[in-house]
Write a protein that holds these residues in place. Sequence first.
Motif, short mmCIF file in Angstrom:
data_model
loop_
_atom_site.label_atom_id
_atom_site.label_comp_id
_atom_site.label_asym_id
_atom_site.label_seq_id
_atom_site.Cartn_x
_atom_site.Cartn_y
_atom_site.Cartn_z
N GLN A 135 0.64 -1.20 -0.01
CA GLN A 135 -0.05 0.06 -0.11
C GLN A 135 0.75 1.30 0.06
O GLN A 135 0.62 2.27 0.90
N GLY A 136 1.86 1.06 -0.80
CA GLY A 136 2.64 2.45 -1.08
C GLY A 136 3.90 2.62 0.02
O GLY A 136 4.45 3.76 0.05
N GLN A 137 3.85 1.60 0.76
CA GLN A 137 4.76 1.75 2.14
C GLN A 137 5.81 0.63 1.98
O GLN A 137 5.40 -0.51 1.77
N LEU A 138 7.08 0.88 2.25
CA LEU A 138 8.11 -0.05 2.62
C LEU A 138 7.88 -0.91 3.75
O LEU A 138 7.70 -0.38 4.74
N SER A 139 7.74 -2.12 3.51
CA SER A 139 7.46 -3.14 4.70
C SER A 139 8.72 -3.43 5.41
O SER A 139 8.75 -3.76 6.68
N GLY A 140 9.92 -2.89 4.99
CA GLY A 140 11.07 -3.14 5.61
C GLY A 140 11.77 -4.55 5.42
O GLY A 140 12.73 -4.88 5.90
N ARG A 141 11.05 -5.49 4.56
CA ARG A 141 11.44 -6.70 4.17
C ARG A 141 11.98 -6.68 2.78
O ARG A 141 11.62 -5.95 1.86
N PHE A 142 12.59 -7.71 2.40
CA PHE A 142 12.80 -7.77 0.67
C PHE A 142 11.78 -8.74 0.17
O PHE A 142 11.48 -9.84 0.76
#
Length: 192
Positions: A135-142
């Motif tokens: 939803q347009g945000q980085l999850s912090g994961r690859f």
Amino acid sequence: MICFDFDGTLTTRNSFLLLLLDAGGWQNFAVNLLKESFSLVLTGLGLKSKSAMKEQLFGRFFHRWSEEKFASLCDYSAKKNKHILRPEMMQRIDDALAKDEKVVVVTSSAEQWVKAYLNEYPQVEIIGTVLDVYQGQLSGRFKSPNCVGMEKVRRLQELYPDKKEYYLSVFGDSKDDIELLDLADEGHFVGK
């Protein structure tokens, strides 16, 4: 086809660390590294993989960043740190493109910040670690495995499966590039 690693091959320094520094300055960098110090020690001792540590650091710094904010940071960091690009390697890219050769960068770095460094080379294809976005945000994961070792070979062959159709020249600088160098018709190990 001519293929390059990014950090250490096209650059003189680690672009990921520079990106982390540019994300919030020295104080933010130091605090976040301190919070990850135990994991960093485990990685140094070989008890945790470098790929897992990289993803953990990425999440520490960029979890819930918007894609736009991250793209702006990538552009800022690349512009600020363009001096880390090796002139002799960039000349090799220029020469290859002048001969209409296919140029590919295969890297463990995320595609976004490598594209920012190579924005003057839109014809260069970049294969890197893919970031997970929700939803347009980085999850912090690859989203993809960290693009090192055999993953570099797998990702290149996924796009260019018939090795008989092209001559492959590869430039790399570390053990993470060995499998790709082994695949090459002509391999070049770039010394520090």
